[in-house]
Design a protein around this motif. Structure first.
Motif, PDB file in Angstrom:
ATOM      1  N   ALA A  18      37.697  41.950  40.533  1.00  0.00           N
ATOM      2  CA  ALA A  18      38.878  42.599  41.100  1.00  0.00           C
ATOM      3  C   ALA A  18      38.769  44.114  40.998  1.00  0.00           C
ATOM      4  O   ALA A  18      38.275  44.652  40.012  1.00  0.00           O
ATOM      5  CB  ALA A  18      40.125  42.119  40.366  1.00  0.00           C
ATOM      6  N   ALA A  68      44.008  39.115  37.552  1.00  0.00           N
ATOM      7  CA  ALA A  68      42.817  38.343  37.889  1.00  0.00           C
ATOM      8  C   ALA A  68      42.685  37.202  36.887  1.00  0.00           C
ATOM      9  O   ALA A  68      42.878  37.401  35.684  1.00  0.00           O
ATOM     10  CB  ALA A  68      41.565  39.221  37.853  1.00  0.00           C
ATOM     11  N   ASP A 109      44.826  46.745  44.399  1.00  0.00           N
ATOM     12  CA  ASP A 109      44.921  45.654  45.363  1.00  0.00           C
ATOM     13  C   ASP A 109      45.271  44.346  44.681  1.00  0.00           C
ATOM     14  O   ASP A 109      45.627  43.372  45.334  1.00  0.00           O
ATOM     15  CB  ASP A 109      43.584  45.490  46.108  1.00  0.00           C
ATOM     16  CG  ASP A 109      43.334  46.638  47.068  1.00  0.00           C
ATOM     17  OD1 ASP A 109      44.307  47.316  47.423  1.00  0.00           O
ATOM     18  OD2 ASP A 109      42.179  46.851  47.460  1.00  0.00           O
ATOM     19  N   VAL A 110      45.131  44.303  43.364  1.00  0.00           N
ATOM     20  CA  VAL A 110      45.323  43.079  42.589  1.00  0.00           C
ATOM     21  C   VAL A 110      46.189  43.382  41.374  1.00  0.00           C
ATOM     22  O   VAL A 110      46.046  44.433  40.743  1.00  0.00           O
ATOM     23  CB  VAL A 110      43.959  42.505  42.138  1.00  0.00           C
ATOM     24  CG1 VAL A 110      44.173  41.299  41.235  1.00  0.00           C
ATOM     25  CG2 VAL A 110      43.106  42.140  43.339  1.00  0.00           C
ATOM     26  N   ASP A 111      47.098  42.481  41.066  1.00  0.00           N
ATOM     27  CA  ASP A 111      47.932  42.631  39.875  1.00  0.00           C
ATOM     28  C   ASP A 111      47.335  41.904  38.674  1.00  0.00           C
ATOM     29  O   ASP A 111      47.313  42.437  37.566  1.00  0.00           O
ATOM     30  CB  ASP A 111      49.338  42.097  40.160  1.00  0.00           C
ATOM     31  CG  ASP A 111      50.029  42.897  41.246  1.00  0.00           C
ATOM     32  OD1 ASP A 111      50.321  44.075  41.011  1.00  0.00           O
ATOM     33  OD2 ASP A 111      50.267  42.345  42.337  1.00  0.00           O
ATOM     34  N   ARG A 152      49.899  39.908  43.471  1.00  0.00           N
ATOM     35  CA  ARG A 152      48.622  39.429  44.011  1.00  0.00           C
ATOM     36  C   ARG A 152      47.741  38.973  42.857  1.00  0.00           C
ATOM     37  O   ARG A 152      47.493  39.714  41.905  1.00  0.00           O
ATOM     38  CB  ARG A 152      47.919  40.515  44.816  1.00  0.00           C
ATOM     39  CG  ARG A 152      48.751  41.073  45.966  1.00  0.00           C
ATOM     40  CD  ARG A 152      47.946  42.019  46.816  1.00  0.00           C
ATOM     41  NE  ARG A 152      47.055  41.300  47.719  1.00  0.00           N
ATOM     42  CZ  ARG A 152      46.116  41.887  48.454  1.00  0.00           C
ATOM     43  NH1 ARG A 152      45.912  43.185  48.353  1.00  0.00           N
ATOM     44  NH2 ARG A 152      45.363  41.174  49.270  1.00  0.00           N
ATOM     45  N   VAL A 153      47.261  37.748  42.960  1.00  0.00           N
ATOM     46  CA  VAL A 153      46.389  37.149  41.952  1.00  0.00           C
ATOM     47  C   VAL A 153      45.051  36.851  42.602  1.00  0.00           C
ATOM     48  O   VAL A 153      44.997  36.269  43.695  1.00  0.00           O
ATOM     49  CB  VAL A 153      46.990  35.842  41.386  1.00  0.00           C
ATOM     50  CG1 VAL A 153      46.043  35.213  40.373  1.00  0.00           C
ATOM     51  CG2 VAL A 153      48.349  36.104  40.769  1.00  0.00           C
ATOM     52  N   ILE A 154      43.958  37.239  41.955  1.00  0.00           N
ATOM     53  CA  ILE A 154      42.633  36.912  42.448  1.00  0.00           C
ATOM     54  C   ILE A 154      41.943  36.011  41.443  1.00  0.00           C
ATOM     55  O   ILE A 154      42.041  36.221  40.227  1.00  0.00           O
ATOM     56  CB  ILE A 154      41.796  38.179  42.712  1.00  0.00           C
ATOM     57  CG1 ILE A 154      40.488  37.802  43.427  1.00  0.00           C
ATOM     58  CG2 ILE A 154      41.516  38.954  41.440  1.00  0.00           C
ATOM     59  CD1 ILE A 154      39.723  38.991  43.962  1.00  0.00           C
ATOM     60  N   TYR A 156      44.511  42.121  33.453  1.00  0.00           N
ATOM     61  CA  TYR A 156      45.370  43.081  34.145  1.00  0.00           C
ATOM     62  C   TYR A 156      45.145  44.457  33.538  1.00  0.00           C
ATOM     63  O   TYR A 156      44.489  44.600  32.498  1.00  0.00           O
ATOM     64  CB  TYR A 156      46.846  42.687  34.025  1.00  0.00           C
ATOM     65  CG  TYR A 156      47.279  42.348  32.617  1.00  0.00           C
ATOM     66  CD1 TYR A 156      47.839  43.305  31.789  1.00  0.00           C
ATOM     67  CD2 TYR A 156      47.088  41.060  32.108  1.00  0.00           C
ATOM     68  CE1 TYR A 156      48.214  43.002  30.495  1.00  0.00           C
ATOM     69  CE2 TYR A 156      47.461  40.742  30.815  1.00  0.00           C
ATOM     70  CZ  TYR A 156      48.022  41.709  30.015  1.00  0.00           C
ATOM     71  OH  TYR A 156      48.378  41.405  28.727  1.00  0.00           O
TER      72      TYR A 156
END
Length: 302
Positions: free
Chosen positions: A135, A145, A141-143, A98-100, A255
């Motif tokens: 993030a 950003a 929830d995110v790997d 997951r990328v934000i 990250y």
């Protein structure tokens, strides 16, 4: 004893130091630096309101309060391991990443490189979330950003993948000295500060993102500050003379430090870095300059 300020990820530091009794060995086990372990242990002790460790000749040992907390940690780890054994399908599921990032960064180059990602990493299911909100790595929830801010949290790492260059634009026949800005919450950013300095007055209009800023500028004749790459060759807007580069910001893939050797994170960061470099090459000279002719590049890997 445990307060809402602390999350379960914090307790990895307590467990590592309790088991190894050495800051150096704990840091090596966690694959981070010693200073980070020391800072986190100190901060966790402050958050829970008790002293967790004392240092002796044989290394660091738990206080009675620290031992009580370690019992809770070990019980949690045991429950987590049992849950994993009872749900084997989770271990065999496809990998997800997951990328934000912000909408304009995703639109400018991430989406164009999705095919390359799928071809290179067919076993990873990629999800891109567009949001200006920071993030929440603690909830995992995110790997990764993709941001224009270098991470300040000592639990995060950042890999600089390029730069974003901003210019001031306006319709060629417009004479207004007024301009369009993003929301007030972003007035601190270098690009918005450049607008205040360039035009010498507050904005007369505010919009949510750079795409809306360009549309509004084309409609009203007002000026706007936008990323150079975001300005297409067919745009009715021209870069204002002398405003080809009014601000520059670094682009960071962010990250968690503990995941710096995680193959999923490394795959995503590597793809992002290559996407930025590829866009720089493929963009060539397609940006309009002051005369509306081919001009500069918006992103660079410099």
């Amino acid at each position: 004893m445990v307060t809402s300020k602390v999350n379960w990820d914090d307790f990895r530091y307590v467990a590592a130091l309790a088991r190894h009794r050495s800051m150096n060995v704990a840091a090596k086990h966690l694959d981070i630096n010693v200073a980070t372990v020391s800072r986190r242990i100190h901060r966790i002790s402050q958050d829970v309101g008790v002293k967790l460790f004392v240092q002796g000749r044989d290394g660091w040992r738990l206080t009675p309060e620290g031992r009580a907390l370690m019992d809770v940690i070990e019980q949690f780890e045991s429950n987590l391991a049992r849950l994993g054994n009872n749900l084997p399908h989770l271990q065999s599921a496809a990998e997800k990443a997951r990328v934000i990032t912000t909408g304009f960064l995703a639109a400018d180059y991430l989406t164009e490189q999705l095919g390359a990602f799928m071809e290179r990493y067919p076993g990873i299911e990629l999800e891109i979330l567009c949001s200006s909100i920071e993030a929440n790595f603690d909830r995992e929830d995110v790997d990764v950003a993709l941001r224009m801010n270098r991470p300040l949290d000592d639990t995060l790492m950042g890999h600089e993948v390029g730069k974003v260059h901003f210019c001031a634009v306006q319709k060629p026949d417009a004479t207004s000295r007024d301009w369009i800005a993003l929301s007030r919450e972003l007035d601190w950013t270098p690009e918005m500060q450049a607008g205040y300095e360039r035009f010498g007055r507050p904005p007369v209009m505010r919009v949510e993102d750079f795409s809306l800023a360009m549309d509004a500028a084309a409609s009203t004749g007002l000026a706007a500050i936008v990323p150079r790459l975001h300005l297409p060759a067919t745009s009715p807007l021209n870069i204002i003379t002398g405003a080809h580069s009014v601000a520059t910001r670094s682009l960071w893939a962010v990250y968690q430090e503990k995941r710096q050797r995680d193959p999923i994170v490394n795959a995503v960061v590597d793809w992002i870095a290559q996407s930025v470099a590829q866009r720089r090459l493929s963009e060539g000279f397609s940006q309009p300059n002051n005369d509306g002719q081919a001009g500069g590049v918006g992103y660079s890997a410099e």
